[in-house]
Scaffold this motif. Structure first.
Motif, PDB file in Angstrom:
ATOM      1  N   HIS A 174       0.849  -1.189   0.000  1.00 39.52           N
ATOM      2  CA  HIS A 174       0.000   0.000   0.000  1.00 39.52           C
ATOM      3  C   HIS A 174       0.882   1.236   0.000  1.00 39.52           C
ATOM      4  O   HIS A 174       1.658   1.444   0.930  1.00 39.52           O
ATOM      5  CB  HIS A 174      -0.905   0.016   1.234  1.00 39.52           C
ATOM      6  CG  HIS A 174      -1.812  -1.169   1.342  1.00 39.52           C
ATOM      7  ND1 HIS A 174      -1.390  -2.383   1.844  1.00 39.52           N
ATOM      8  CD2 HIS A 174      -3.112  -1.336   0.991  1.00 39.52           C
ATOM      9  CE1 HIS A 174      -2.396  -3.237   1.811  1.00 39.52           C
ATOM     10  NE2 HIS A 174      -3.444  -2.636   1.293  1.00 39.52           N
ATOM     11  N   THR A 175       0.789   2.016  -1.059  1.00 39.61           N
ATOM     12  CA  THR A 175       1.481   3.297  -1.074  1.00 39.61           C
ATOM     13  C   THR A 175       0.440   4.383  -0.781  1.00 39.61           C
ATOM     14  O   THR A 175      -0.741   4.210  -1.109  1.00 39.61           O
ATOM     15  CB  THR A 175       2.152   3.557  -2.433  1.00 39.61           C
ATOM     16  OG1 THR A 175       1.161   3.541  -3.461  1.00 39.61           O
ATOM     17  CG2 THR A 175       3.205   2.500  -2.729  1.00 39.61           C
ATOM     18  N   PRO A 176       0.830   5.478  -0.136  1.00 35.45           N
ATOM     19  CA  PRO A 176       2.198   5.952   0.086  1.00 35.45           C
ATOM     20  C   PRO A 176       2.873   5.389   1.327  1.00 35.45           C
ATOM     21  O   PRO A 176       3.929   5.868   1.729  1.00 35.45           O
ATOM     22  CB  PRO A 176       2.010   7.465   0.239  1.00 35.45           C
ATOM     23  CG  PRO A 176       0.659   7.587   0.879  1.00 35.45           C
ATOM     24  CD  PRO A 176      -0.167   6.491   0.289  1.00 35.45           C
ATOM     25  N   PHE A 177       2.321   4.347   1.945  1.00 35.77           N
ATOM     26  CA  PHE A 177       2.858   3.839   3.209  1.00 35.77           C
ATOM     27  C   PHE A 177       4.072   2.944   2.983  1.00 35.77           C
ATOM     28  O   PHE A 177       5.066   3.040   3.701  1.00 35.77           O
ATOM     29  CB  PHE A 177       1.769   3.094   3.972  1.00 35.77           C
ATOM     30  CG  PHE A 177       0.434   3.779   3.913  1.00 35.77           C
ATOM     31  CD1 PHE A 177       0.220   4.932   4.647  1.00 35.77           C
ATOM     32  CD2 PHE A 177      -0.586   3.304   3.113  1.00 35.77           C
ATOM     33  CE1 PHE A 177      -1.003   5.591   4.584  1.00 35.77           C
ATOM     34  CE2 PHE A 177      -1.809   3.945   3.042  1.00 35.77           C
ATOM     35  CZ  PHE A 177      -2.017   5.095   3.792  1.00 35.77           C
ATOM     36  N   ASP A 178       3.986   2.023   2.038  1.00 33.21           N
ATOM     37  CA  ASP A 178       5.091   1.100   1.758  1.00 33.21           C
ATOM     38  C   ASP A 178       6.011   1.681   0.697  1.00 33.21           C
ATOM     39  O   ASP A 178       5.548   2.323  -0.256  1.00 33.21           O
ATOM     40  CB  ASP A 178       4.539  -0.251   1.263  1.00 33.21           C
ATOM     41  CG  ASP A 178       3.766  -0.990   2.336  1.00 33.21           C
ATOM     42  OD1 ASP A 178       4.281  -1.096   3.469  1.00 33.21           O
ATOM     43  OD2 ASP A 178       2.658  -1.462   2.044  1.00 33.21           O
ATOM     44  N   PRO A 225      -9.394   7.439  -2.961  1.00 30.01           N
ATOM     45  CA  PRO A 225      -9.266   8.570  -2.033  1.00 30.01           C
ATOM     46  C   PRO A 225      -9.389   8.060  -0.605  1.00 30.01           C
ATOM     47  O   PRO A 225      -9.923   6.980  -0.350  1.00 30.01           O
ATOM     48  CB  PRO A 225     -10.442   9.472  -2.412  1.00 30.01           C
ATOM     49  CG  PRO A 225     -11.434   8.547  -3.028  1.00 30.01           C
ATOM     50  CD  PRO A 225     -10.648   7.488  -3.741  1.00 30.01           C
ATOM     51  N   ARG A 226      -8.883   8.859   0.329  1.00 27.06           N
ATOM     52  CA  ARG A 226      -8.951   8.462   1.739  1.00 27.06           C
ATOM     53  C   ARG A 226      -9.849   9.423   2.519  1.00 27.06           C
ATOM     54  O   ARG A 226      -9.975  10.602   2.171  1.00 27.06           O
ATOM     55  CB  ARG A 226      -7.552   8.444   2.349  1.00 27.06           C
ATOM     56  CG  ARG A 226      -6.707   7.294   1.851  1.00 27.06           C
ATOM     57  CD  ARG A 226      -5.402   7.204   2.613  1.00 27.06           C
ATOM     58  NE  ARG A 226      -4.488   8.263   2.234  1.00 27.06           N
ATOM     59  CZ  ARG A 226      -3.437   8.615   2.961  1.00 27.06           C
ATOM     60  NH1 ARG A 226      -3.202   8.035   4.118  1.00 27.06           N
ATOM     61  NH2 ARG A 226      -2.630   9.579   2.548  1.00 27.06           N
ATOM     62  N   SER A 227     -10.455   8.870   3.541  1.00 23.42           N
ATOM     63  CA  SER A 227     -11.314   9.653   4.426  1.00 23.42           C
ATOM     64  C   SER A 227     -10.851   9.483   5.859  1.00 23.42           C
ATOM     65  O   SER A 227     -10.231   8.475   6.207  1.00 23.42           O
ATOM     66  CB  SER A 227     -12.776   9.203   4.309  1.00 23.42           C
ATOM     67  OG  SER A 227     -13.288   9.485   3.021  1.00 23.42           O
ATOM     68  N   PRO A 261      -8.804   4.075   3.066  1.00 20.29           N
ATOM     69  CA  PRO A 261      -9.421   4.079   1.734  1.00 20.29           C
ATOM     70  C   PRO A 261     -10.870   3.610   1.806  1.00 20.29           C
ATOM     71  O   PRO A 261     -11.287   2.948   2.759  1.00 20.29           O
ATOM     72  CB  PRO A 261      -8.550   3.098   0.946  1.00 20.29           C
ATOM     73  CG  PRO A 261      -7.948   2.207   1.973  1.00 20.29           C
ATOM     74  CD  PRO A 261      -7.770   3.036   3.203  1.00 20.29           C
ATOM     75  N   GLN A 262     -11.618   3.920   0.759  1.00 16.93           N
ATOM     76  CA  GLN A 262     -13.048   3.651   0.765  1.00 16.93           C
ATOM     77  C   GLN A 262     -13.373   2.167   0.862  1.00 16.93           C
ATOM     78  O   GLN A 262     -14.350   1.769   1.498  1.00 16.93           O
ATOM     79  CB  GLN A 262     -13.706   4.245  -0.491  1.00 16.93           C
ATOM     80  CG  GLN A 262     -15.220   4.297  -0.431  1.00 16.93           C
ATOM     81  CD  GLN A 262     -15.724   5.162   0.714  1.00 16.93           C
ATOM     82  OE1 GLN A 262     -15.250   6.266   0.917  1.00 16.93           O
ATOM     83  NE2 GLN A 262     -16.680   4.651   1.481  1.00 16.93           N
ATOM     84  N   ALA A 276      -4.711   6.183  -1.609  1.00 14.10           N
ATOM     85  CA  ALA A 276      -4.173   4.898  -1.166  1.00 14.10           C
ATOM     86  C   ALA A 276      -4.145   3.980  -2.381  1.00 14.10           C
ATOM     87  O   ALA A 276      -5.171   3.768  -3.033  1.00 14.10           O
ATOM     88  CB  ALA A 276      -5.051   4.313  -0.072  1.00 14.10           C
ATOM     89  N   ARG A 277      -2.969   3.468  -2.692  1.00 16.80           N
ATOM     90  CA  ARG A 277      -2.815   2.614  -3.871  1.00 16.80           C
ATOM     91  C   ARG A 277      -2.456   1.198  -3.431  1.00 16.80           C
ATOM     92  O   ARG A 277      -1.510   0.997  -2.676  1.00 16.80           O
ATOM     93  CB  ARG A 277      -1.738   3.175  -4.799  1.00 16.80           C
ATOM     94  CG  ARG A 277      -2.059   4.585  -5.302  1.00 16.80           C
ATOM     95  CD  ARG A 277      -1.020   5.105  -6.281  1.00 16.80           C
ATOM     96  NE  ARG A 277      -1.259   6.495  -6.606  1.00 16.80           N
ATOM     97  CZ  ARG A 277      -2.126   6.914  -7.532  1.00 16.80           C
ATOM     98  NH1 ARG A 277      -2.812   6.024  -8.228  1.00 16.80           N
ATOM     99  NH2 ARG A 277      -2.307   8.193  -7.751  1.00 16.80           N
TER     100      ARG A 277
END
Length: 294
Positions: free
Chosen positions: A145-149, A163-165, A224-225, A246-247
Motif C-alpha cells: 500500500h502506497t504511500p505507506f510502503d 481517495p482516503r477519508s 481508503p473507501q 491509497a494505492r
C-alpha cells in the motif's frame, strides 16, 4: 566487501554503539572495532564520527547503511529461494496484511489457478513490513500500500487507487465537517500500522484495534473507501481532499523471470480491471457519511 563485514557495519550503524553491537553479534568489542576500521581503510572513507561520548554516521556511512541493507537482504533472498527450489515442490509465498487486499484476493487466486503456469500459493499474513519480507526472500510477491510502503526497486502492478477519508467518533470536533484537509488533522494522533515508521501516532496491528482506539477518541484514522465499506461501526467518515490516494499494488522483485509470478500478475491485472468497471460511483466529495450506524 564480505557479507560478514557488512553485517558488522549494519549492527554498529543501527545501534550507534560499538559495545551494544558487539554484544548483539556475540563478538568482543575490540574485534568489531578492528573489522570496521579495516572496512574504512579499504573503502578509503570514514563511516563513523567517533568521540568518547557518541558515535554518528558520516554521509558516507549513511549511504553504505542503505546499500548494505539491500545487499544483505539480496544475499538472504538468494539463499532462501535457492533452498526452496531445491526441495522440488514449487510454490509462491504471497505476503499480505489481514484485510489489506480490498476484497480482491479471492478472485485473483481463483483466476490464477486456471492458468497453466500456476503453482500453489502460500499466504503469509503479516503485520510486519511486507517490503522486507519481499526483499529478503521470505515472500515472492506481496500486496503493498502506497504511500505507506516503499515500493522503490520493485516491479509492481497497480490494482486500485482510492481517495482516503478520516474515520472519527461522532463527538469529535471535526465530525460535522463536510470535507477536511490534512492541515485540519494537524496535532491529532493518527492510527499507525505496526511496522511503519514511528511518527508519534498510536500503533495498531489490525482493524479491530484501530476501531477501538478511534471510537475511544485516542486516535483518528485515514482509510481508503474499500476498507470503510467493510466496517460496521458507529463512526463518521469525512473525505480528506488533499490526502494522497491509497494505492494497492501487487509487487515482486525486479528482474524476476518466474512464469508463476507473471501469471499471478496477469490474473491480478484482469480482476482489478473488471472490478474497476463494476465499481459503484464514488460518493461525491463533501458528503460525510456515518459507517454502520443503526
Amino acid at each position: 566487501m564480505e557479507t560478514r563485514e557488512l553485517a558488522y557495519f549494519v549492527a554498529v550503524a543501527e545501534t550507534l554503539h560499538f559495545g551494544r553491537a558487539a554484544e548483539g553479534l556475540g563478538l568482543a568489542q575490540p574485534a568489531l572495532s578492528k573489522a570496521v576500521r579495516s572496512l574504512e581503510r579499504r573503502l578509503e572513507v570514514t563511516l563513523f564520527d567517533r568521540t568518547s561520548r557518541r558515535v554518528e554516521l558520516t554521509p558516507a556511512g549513511e549511504v553504505l547503511l542503505d546499500e548494505a541493507r539491500k545487499a544483505l537482504a539480496a544475499v538472504a533472498a538468494a539463499a532462501r529461494r535457492t533452498q526452496r527450489a531445491g526441495r522440488g515442490v514449487p510454490y509462491l509465498a504471497l505476503a499480505a496484511k489481514p484485510g489489506g487486499d480490498a476484497g480482491l484476493l479471492p478472485s485473483i487466486l481463483r483466476r490464477y489457478e486456471s492458468d497453466p503456469a500456476a503453482v500453489p500459493v502460500e499466504l503469509v499474513t503479516a503485520h510486519e513490513d511486507r517490503v522486507s519480507l519481499l526483499r529478503d526472500g521470505r515472500a515472492d510477491v506481496a500486496l503493498l500500500h502506497t504511500p505507506f510502503d516503499d515500493a522503490g526497486g520493485l516491479e509492481t502492478e497497480e490494482l486500485r487507487a482510492e481517495p482516503r477519508s478520516a474515520l472519527l467518533p461522532p463527538e469529535h470536533r471535526l465530525a460535522r465537517r463536510s470535507i477536511l484537509q490534512l492541515s485540519d488533522l494537524r496535532g491529532e494522533p493518527v492510527g499507525r500500522w505496526a511496522g511503519y515508521p514511528d511518527d508519534g501516532g498510536v500503533e495498531v496491528t489490525d482493524l479491530a484495534k484501530l476501531l477501538r482506539v478511534t471510537s475511544r477518541g485516542r486516535a483518528v484514522a485515514l482509510l481508503p473507501q474499500s476498507v470503510l465499506d467493510a466496517l460496521d461501526h458507529n463512526l463518521v467518515t469525512v473525505p480528506v481532499v488533499d490526502a494522497a490516494p491509497a494505492r494497492l499494488l501487487l509487487a515482486w522483485p525486479q528482474g524476476t523471470r518466474s512464469p508463476a509470478i507473471s501469471a499471478l500478475a496477469r490474473a491480478a491485472r484482469e480482476v482489478a480491471a473488471e472490478c474497476r468497471t463494476a465499481t459503484r460511483p464514488v460518493r461525491p466529495a463533501g458528503m460525510a457519511e456515518r459507517v454502520g450506524g443503526r
